[in-house]
Write a protein that holds these residues in place. Sequence first.
Motif, PDB file in Angstrom:
ATOM      1  N   SER A 108       0.831  -1.207   0.000  1.00  0.00           N
ATOM      2  CA  SER A 108       0.000   0.000   0.000  1.00  0.00           C
ATOM      3  C   SER A 108       0.863   1.252   0.000  1.00  0.00           C
ATOM      4  O   SER A 108       0.551   2.235  -0.682  1.00  0.00           O
ATOM      5  CB  SER A 108      -0.923  -0.011   1.226  1.00  0.00           C
ATOM      6  N   TYR A 109       1.938   1.207   0.775  1.00  0.00           N
ATOM      7  CA  TYR A 109       2.893   2.319   0.768  1.00  0.00           C
ATOM      8  C   TYR A 109       3.456   2.536  -0.635  1.00  0.00           C
ATOM      9  O   TYR A 109       3.555   3.678  -1.118  1.00  0.00           O
ATOM     10  CB  TYR A 109       4.016   2.043   1.761  1.00  0.00           C
ATOM     11  N   ALA A 110       3.820   1.440  -1.318  1.00  0.00           N
ATOM     12  CA  ALA A 110       4.360   1.557  -2.675  1.00  0.00           C
ATOM     13  C   ALA A 110       3.320   2.138  -3.631  1.00  0.00           C
ATOM     14  O   ALA A 110       3.654   2.953  -4.505  1.00  0.00           O
ATOM     15  CB  ALA A 110       4.830   0.189  -3.170  1.00  0.00           C
ATOM     16  N   LEU A 111       2.057   1.723  -3.462  1.00  0.00           N
ATOM     17  CA  LEU A 111       0.991   2.246  -4.316  1.00  0.00           C
ATOM     18  C   LEU A 111       0.831   3.753  -4.112  1.00  0.00           C
ATOM     19  O   LEU A 111       0.748   4.518  -5.086  1.00  0.00           O
ATOM     20  CB  LEU A 111      -0.320   1.522  -3.995  1.00  0.00           C
ATOM     21  N   ILE A 112       0.811   4.178  -2.861  1.00  0.00           N
ATOM     22  CA  ILE A 112       0.667   5.614  -2.570  1.00  0.00           C
ATOM     23  C   ILE A 112       1.875   6.383  -3.071  1.00  0.00           C
ATOM     24  O   ILE A 112       1.753   7.427  -3.729  1.00  0.00           O
ATOM     25  CB  ILE A 112       0.478   5.834  -1.056  1.00  0.00           C
ATOM     26  N   ALA A 113       3.078   5.846  -2.766  1.00  0.00           N
ATOM     27  CA  ALA A 113       4.306   6.547  -3.158  1.00  0.00           C
ATOM     28  C   ALA A 113       4.479   6.605  -4.667  1.00  0.00           C
ATOM     29  O   ALA A 113       5.181   7.485  -5.180  1.00  0.00           O
ATOM     30  CB  ALA A 113       5.519   5.863  -2.522  1.00  0.00           C
ATOM     31  N   ALA A 114       3.828   5.688  -5.389  1.00  0.00           N
ATOM     32  CA  ALA A 114       3.976   5.663  -6.842  1.00  0.00           C
ATOM     33  C   ALA A 114       3.010   6.602  -7.539  1.00  0.00           C
ATOM     34  O   ALA A 114       3.416   7.412  -8.391  1.00  0.00           O
ATOM     35  CB  ALA A 114       3.800   4.246  -7.360  1.00  0.00           C
ATOM     36  N   ASP A 206      -6.850  -7.935   7.900  1.00  0.00           N
ATOM     37  CA  ASP A 206      -5.809  -6.988   7.491  1.00  0.00           C
ATOM     38  C   ASP A 206      -5.984  -5.648   8.203  1.00  0.00           C
ATOM     39  O   ASP A 206      -7.095  -5.139   8.344  1.00  0.00           O
ATOM     40  CB  ASP A 206      -5.864  -6.769   5.978  1.00  0.00           C
ATOM     41  N   PHE A 207      -4.864  -5.122   8.613  1.00  0.00           N
ATOM     42  CA  PHE A 207      -4.858  -3.834   9.294  1.00  0.00           C
ATOM     43  C   PHE A 207      -4.039  -2.796   8.531  1.00  0.00           C
ATOM     44  O   PHE A 207      -4.442  -1.647   8.409  1.00  0.00           O
ATOM     45  CB  PHE A 207      -4.287  -4.009  10.705  1.00  0.00           C
ATOM     46  N   GLY A 208      -2.904  -3.209   7.969  1.00  0.00           N
ATOM     47  CA  GLY A 208      -1.999  -2.259   7.332  1.00  0.00           C
ATOM     48  C   GLY A 208      -2.572  -1.598   6.095  1.00  0.00           C
ATOM     49  O   GLY A 208      -2.584  -0.365   5.986  1.00  0.00           O
ATOM     50  N   ALA A 209      -3.086  -2.401   5.149  1.00  0.00           N
ATOM     51  CA  ALA A 209      -3.565  -1.842   3.887  1.00  0.00           C
ATOM     52  C   ALA A 209      -4.781  -0.945   4.099  1.00  0.00           C
ATOM     53  O   ALA A 209      -4.848   0.168   3.565  1.00  0.00           O
ATOM     54  CB  ALA A 209      -3.895  -2.960   2.905  1.00  0.00           C
ATOM     55  N   VAL A 210      -5.764  -1.424   4.883  1.00  0.00           N
ATOM     56  CA  VAL A 210      -6.984  -0.629   5.056  1.00  0.00           C
ATOM     57  C   VAL A 210      -6.702   0.652   5.835  1.00  0.00           C
ATOM     58  O   VAL A 210      -7.374   1.674   5.623  1.00  0.00           O
ATOM     59  CB  VAL A 210      -8.085  -1.456   5.745  1.00  0.00           C
ATOM     60  N   SER A 211      -5.724   0.622   6.717  1.00  0.00           N
ATOM     61  CA  SER A 211      -5.392   1.833   7.468  1.00  0.00           C
ATOM     62  C   SER A 211      -4.666   2.837   6.585  1.00  0.00           C
ATOM     63  O   SER A 211      -4.988   4.030   6.592  1.00  0.00           O
ATOM     64  CB  SER A 211      -4.532   1.478   8.683  1.00  0.00           C
ATOM     65  N   VAL A 298       7.233  -3.553  -9.323  1.00  0.00           N
ATOM     66  CA  VAL A 298       6.813  -2.182  -9.009  1.00  0.00           C
ATOM     67  C   VAL A 298       7.072  -1.825  -7.551  1.00  0.00           C
ATOM     68  O   VAL A 298       7.668  -0.770  -7.266  1.00  0.00           O
ATOM     69  CB  VAL A 298       5.329  -1.966  -9.386  1.00  0.00           C
ATOM     70  N   PRO A 299       6.663  -2.667  -6.579  1.00  0.00           N
ATOM     71  CA  PRO A 299       7.000  -2.314  -5.194  1.00  0.00           C
ATOM     72  C   PRO A 299       8.501  -2.187  -4.957  1.00  0.00           C
ATOM     73  O   PRO A 299       8.947  -1.274  -4.241  1.00  0.00           O
ATOM     74  CB  PRO A 299       6.413  -3.472  -4.373  1.00  0.00           C
ATOM     75  N   MET A 300       9.291  -3.091  -5.568  1.00  0.00           N
ATOM     76  CA  MET A 300      10.743  -3.017  -5.387  1.00  0.00           C
ATOM     77  C   MET A 300      11.305  -1.736  -5.990  1.00  0.00           C
ATOM     78  O   MET A 300      12.147  -1.059  -5.376  1.00  0.00           O
ATOM     79  CB  MET A 300      11.402  -4.236  -6.027  1.00  0.00           C
ATOM     80  N   VAL A 301      10.850  -1.376  -7.197  1.00  0.00           N
ATOM     81  CA  VAL A 301      11.355  -0.164  -7.856  1.00  0.00           C
ATOM     82  C   VAL A 301      10.961   1.077  -7.054  1.00  0.00           C
ATOM     83  O   VAL A 301      11.783   1.984  -6.844  1.00  0.00           O
ATOM     84  CB  VAL A 301      10.817  -0.082  -9.299  1.00  0.00           C
TER      85      VAL A 301
END
Length: 545
Positions: A108-114, A206-211, A298-301
Motif C-alpha cells: 500500500s505504501y508503494a501504491l501511494i508513493a507511486a 488486514d490492518f496495514g492496507a486498510v489503514s 513495481v514495489p521493489m522499484v
Amino acid sequence: MARRRGAGTHPAVWLPAVVVALLMIVPVLHLALAAAELGPVTALTEVASDRTLRLIGRTLLLAAAVTAASMVLAVPIAWLTIRTDLPARRAFAVATALPLAVPTYVGSYALIAAIAPGGLVADLTGLPGVRPYGFWGAFAALTVFASPYVLVTVQAALAGLDPALEDASRTLGRGRWRTFLTVTLPALRPATAAGALLVALYVISDFGAVSMLRYSTLTRAIHTEYRASFDRSRIALLGLVLVAMTVVLLVAEARAARGGAGTYAVGVRRRAEPVPLGRWRWPAVALCGAVVVVGVVVPMVVVASWSWAALEAGEPIAAAFDAARRSLVAAALGTVATVLAALPIAVWSGRSRSRAARLVERASFTGFALPGIVVAIALVFVGIRLVPALYQTLAMLVVAYVVLFLPQAVGAVRSTLLQVDDDVESAARLLGASRLATLWRVTLPLAAQGTFAGGALVFLTVLKELPATLLLAPTGYDTLATRVWSATSEAFFARAALPALLVILLGVVPLMLVSARRGALAPAVQPRSDVEKDSTVPSTLTATG
C-alpha cells in the motif's frame, strides 16, 4: 489401517501439547469475559447499531471482492505454471508467488508513493497523480498481495492431481477446454476453496492496507477504539464479531471442500503431459509477467527509488538496519517458539486417534480464527491484569506470534507425518527402543521436512506481522514493520523506504526456500487415501503446509 501407538502416548508429547492448547484459548476466553461485562442487551444493541453494521458490511464487501478477484486471477495462472508448456514455467511458478513476501502495508505504501499526488509517477511525468484511497485502492492492493494464497494451494493440488481422469476424458472425445471445465476444475474445488478461505481471512484481519488506504473496516475500527478510548468491553465485542465472521468462513470452506473431491495420486505416479498453448503462449507469458511486475517489480522499484532519494537527502540508514536486526531477532524467536509448540501437538494428533488428541489439535487452531489486532489487544489486557511483569516485553510479543501462527506449523508437520507408515515406528519398538527413544530417533526426524516448511512460513508471516508487533513490542523496540507504519502514517515516504525494502528482501528468502521445496512437499498437500478420513487438519492449513 494399523492402530496408531507409541509416540503419541508418552507424557513428553501430550503434556506440553495440552499446555499449548490451553494457552491458545486464553485470548478467546478473555474476549468473551470482557464482552460479557456489557450485558446481553447492550451487546446486542452495539452489534445492531448502524455504525457496527456498516463496518461489517464494508469488511464483507472488501473480503468478497478480493476473494473473487483472487480466484479469477490465480486459478488460470496456477494451471499455466503447472500444466502447460508456458516458457520459463518453473521460474514463473515461483515468481508469481513472490508477492506473498510483500506485506500489504508495504504494498500500500508503494501504491501511494507511486501514483499519489507528489509521488514517483508525478515526479517523472509531471502528471497530477491519483489518490488511491478508499475501497478501490484497498481492493487493488489486497488482490495483488493476497491472491498468491489461492495460487500456491491450487499449484500444489495440480502437482498432485492424477492425470488419468483427464486422459480418460480426452479419450472419450472431449477437447482440452471441455476437459478442463468438467474434470480439472471440479477436482481443484477443495484446493480453490482452501485458498479462497485464506484470502478472505487475510482480508478481514488486514490492518496495514486498510489503514494506509483509509478504508474503514472492523480491524481499523478496533485499533481506533483502542487508541481513543481503551474501552475494553466494546473492543472485545468488536473482536468477537471478527471471530464470528471467521468461524462462518471456516464452516463455508469446509462445506465447499466436501463438495468436491480431487483425485490425487498414491505412491508412484506419472507426470502429466504439458498442454501446448499454441497461439495463447505469449498472451499467457504476458499475464504471468504482469502479475510479477505489479506484485514484485513495481514495489521493489518504488521503495528502491525512495530509498535512493532518502540516502541522497542524508536520511540515516543505521536506524533501518537496527530495526532489521530487531525484526530478525523477533522473527527467529517467534519461529523457534512456534515450531517447538507445534511439534508435540502435531506428533500427538498425527500418531493418535484418541478424542483428547483431536480436541487438543482443534484448540491449537484457535489462532487461525483470530486477527492479529484482536490477539494483541487481548494479550494487552491479560498482561496488565494477570502478568504485568510480561507486559511490553519481548516474551509477550513471542506469545502473540505463537497464538497467531501455530496452525501453520502444526498443519505442515502433521501433514508430513500422515505420509509415514506407522510400521516404521512399530519396527523401532520391536527392536527394543523405548517410546521416548522412538519419538526422538524416528518420529521427529520424519517430521523434519514439515518442520522446515512450517518454520519458513512462520518466519515469513512473523516478519510481516504489523498490529501485534505495533501493540505488544517493548517500548523502543522498533522493528521494520513498525518503522514503515510510523513513517507512512506521517507521510514521510523517504524515511519509510529503506525499512520497506528490507522487509521485502528478508521476506523473499523464506518464501524462496519453501517454493524450492514445493515439489518435495506436494504429496503432503492431501493426506493418503488410507488416512484421509481420519484427518482433522483444516484443508487450508494442510494445503499451505
